[in-house]
Write a protein that holds these residues in place. Structure first.
Motif, PDB file in Angstrom:
ATOM      1  N   VAL A   1      35.473  19.140  13.467  1.00 57.74           N
ATOM      2  CA  VAL A   1      34.487  20.426  13.941  1.00 57.74           C
ATOM      3  C   VAL A   1      33.267  21.629  13.727  1.00 57.74           C
TER       4      VAL A   1
ATOM      5  N   ASN B   1      26.584  22.477  22.332  1.00 55.91           N
ATOM      6  CA  ASN B   1      27.694  22.499  23.186  1.00 55.91           C
ATOM      7  C   ASN B   1      28.121  20.796  23.533  1.00 55.91           C
TER       8      ASN B   1
ATOM      9  N   ARG C   1      30.064  19.592  20.547  1.00 54.71           N
ATOM     10  CA  ARG C   1      31.669  19.968  20.631  1.00 54.71           C
ATOM     11  C   ARG C   1      32.310  18.382  21.420  1.00 54.71           C
ATOM     12  N   THR C   2      31.585  19.019  22.244  1.00 54.45           N
ATOM     13  CA  THR C   2      32.495  18.116  23.471  1.00 54.45           C
ATOM     14  C   THR C   2      31.952  16.736  22.514  1.00 54.45           C
ATOM     15  N   ARG C   3      31.081  15.962  22.544  1.00 58.96           N
ATOM     16  CA  ARG C   3      31.407  14.218  22.149  1.00 58.96           C
ATOM     17  C   ARG C   3      32.309  14.035  20.649  1.00 58.96           C
ATOM     18  N   LEU C   4      32.609  15.480  19.861  1.00 59.16           N
ATOM     19  CA  LEU C   4      33.208  14.769  18.607  1.00 59.16           C
ATOM     20  C   LEU C   4      34.410  15.724  18.887  1.00 59.16           C
ATOM     21  N   ARG C   5      34.914  16.341  19.949  1.00 63.53           N
ATOM     22  CA  ARG C   5      36.020  16.535  20.071  1.00 63.53           C
ATOM     23  C   ARG C   5      37.409  15.530  19.087  1.00 63.53           C
ATOM     24  N   GLY C   6      38.073  16.864  18.899  1.00 67.40           N
ATOM     25  CA  GLY C   6      38.850  16.437  18.195  1.00 67.40           C
ATOM     26  C   GLY C   6      38.674  15.132  16.224  1.00 67.40           C
ATOM     27  N   ARG C   7      37.535  15.015  16.253  1.00 68.23           N
ATOM     28  CA  ARG C   7      36.937  14.155  15.125  1.00 68.23           C
ATOM     29  C   ARG C   7      36.249  15.188  14.264  1.00 68.23           C
TER      30      ARG C   7
ATOM     31  N   GLU D   1      29.070  13.995  10.149  1.00 66.23           N
ATOM     32  CA  GLU D   1      29.974  13.287  10.881  1.00 66.23           C
ATOM     33  C   GLU D   1      30.214  11.920   9.338  1.00 66.23           C
TER      34      GLU D   1
ATOM     35  N   ARG E   1      34.923  19.549   9.010  1.00 66.02           N
ATOM     36  CA  ARG E   1      34.002  20.758  10.009  1.00 66.02           C
ATOM     37  C   ARG E   1      32.819  21.077   9.272  1.00 66.02           C
TER      38      ARG E   1
ATOM     39  N   ASP F   1      31.995  25.358  13.881  1.00 66.35           N
ATOM     40  CA  ASP F   1      31.982  26.801  13.801  1.00 66.35           C
ATOM     41  C   ASP F   1      29.979  26.918  14.432  1.00 66.35           C
TER      42      ASP F   1
END
Length: 386
Positions: free
Chosen positions: A236, A225, A228-234, A185, A191, A238
């Motif tokens: 990605v 997991n 992914r929820t916290r950073l969705r849209g910011r 971040e 990504r 994998d």
């Protein structure tokens, strides 16, 4: 070559027509300033004298584009070890390919990075060996690597490349996964690839130091997991989980010879980066045969397409077109037979042995400071075994 059909078929005997590859990994060199003990390169590395010249790569990129490939991942080793890297990049862009540069960030100056920008690099993928200088330097075998990587990441941001962070996780650093995601971040990455060590080649030589515990694997999955929820849209994320703690194997490379191909420094064409570990299989060379012929007609690429080749319990399994029997290289490494059910699958007769060995490896009393590591060097297998 073993007795495998050239024409792939399904269980009813119907011919299977392969799709077209979307991506190609171009390993233009095995030379690298780092010595990571989990490197995905083969243990027997290709020497500089065997590397293909830029002109050959240009032809192969054109053939790849004609075949249907959309993007090329230029990797190594460290691609920056090639003085003609900008020329190679430019030829990939001239072929109409999207160019992703996979690099350690070591040895590429800002001026050279600007040159690569002009040559046509679209995206940069930077590897991390740890979240602290001491861990990064110990795992990479390269003192000062952390500072160099952070400096390189700053140049990437200033020039404006999209950035992916490749964070390889294992027993020695898995608890720092939240910090790795936070660093991605901070660096402005779009990504992050959280890749648990896959135990082939160099990593297999370092199993006792790198094998994560079952608890660590569960921790990593929960961290991913939640992130992914916290950073969705910011950002990605994998995630490649630990095979040895899975119930079912993953669909390695989306299925053998289905979505991508690898071309090694000497022109050898493989269905995946570890396929060379199947020592009885003969792989074609792009210097000798057009890439399209290799993709469509070669015995190596057709060997594990379709389902006719599958043994039981894969043949009767309702997951056979989901995971395609798992990883052929893992079957070769553990079962001694590339045609066997991937032993990490809970339905494999070898699964209990795989779990027991993984638990034994993970129970070895090693820490980041005491783990004995076999570093990746330009050595041959027999030298390591001797």
């Amino acid at each position: 070559m073993k007795d495998l059909p050239t024409q792939p078929r399904d269980l009813d005997g119907n011919p299977v027509t392969p799709g077209l590859p979307m991506a190609m990994l171009a390993e233009i060199t095995h030379r690298c300033p780092l010595a990571c003990p989990y490197c995905s390169n083969p243990v027997e590395l290709t020497r500089a004298a065997q590397e293909m010249p830029a002109e050959d790569w240009a032809r192969i990129f054109r053939e790849a584009a004609d075949l249907g490939v959309l993007q090329v991942h230029i990797s190594g080793g460290e691609p920056g070890a090639r003085r003609d890297l900008a020329q190679i990049v430019a030829s990939a862009r001239d072929a109409g390919l999207y160019v992703n540069l996979i690099t350690s960030g070591i040895g590429i100056t800002r001026a050279r990075l600007e040159e690569l920008d002009q040559a046509g690099v679209d995206h940069v993928q930077l590897s991390l060996q740890g979240i602290r200088p001491d861990m990064a330097d110990r795992i990479s075998g390269h003192p000062g690597s952390w500072d160099k990587k952070m400096g390189f990441a700053g140049w990437v941001a200033e020039i404006g490349f999209p950035l992916t962070i490749n964070a390889v996780v294992h027993r020695q650093n898995m608890e720092r996964l939240p910090d790795m995601i936070a660093l991605a971040e901070t660096l402005g990455a779009r990504r992050i690839e959280v890749a648990t060590v896959q135990f082939h080649g160099w990593a297999d030589l370092n199993r006792k130091a790198l094998m994560p515990t079952r608890e660590q694997a569960a921790f990593a999955r929960q961290v991913v997991n939640d992130a992914r929820t916290r950073l969705r849209g910011r950002l990605v994320i994998d995630y490649v989980p630990a095979d040895h703690h899975a119930v079912y194997p993953k669909a390695c490379m989306g299925g053998w010879g289905s979505t991508g191909l690898n071309v090694g420094p000497d022109g050898t064409v493989l269905p995946c980066h570890a396929a060379g570990s199947i020592t009885w299989m003969r792989f074609e060379n792009a210097r000798d045969r057009p890439l399209s012929d290799i993709w469509h007609l070669s015995e190596s690429f057709n060997a594990f397409r379709g389902t006719e080749w599958m043994p039981e319990p894969c043949r009767s399994c309702d997951r056979k077109t989901l995971d395609f029997g798992g990883c052929r290289c893992q079957a070769m490494a553990i079962a001694g037979d590339a045609r066997a059910t991937d032993p990490v699958c809970s339905k494999s007769p070898l699964h209990a042995q795989v779990v027991a060995r993984a638990e034994s490896d993970a129970a070895t009393d090693t820490t980041a400071d005491t783990a004995e590591l076999i570093y990746r060097r330009m050595k041959k297998t027999r030298e390591l075994q001797g």
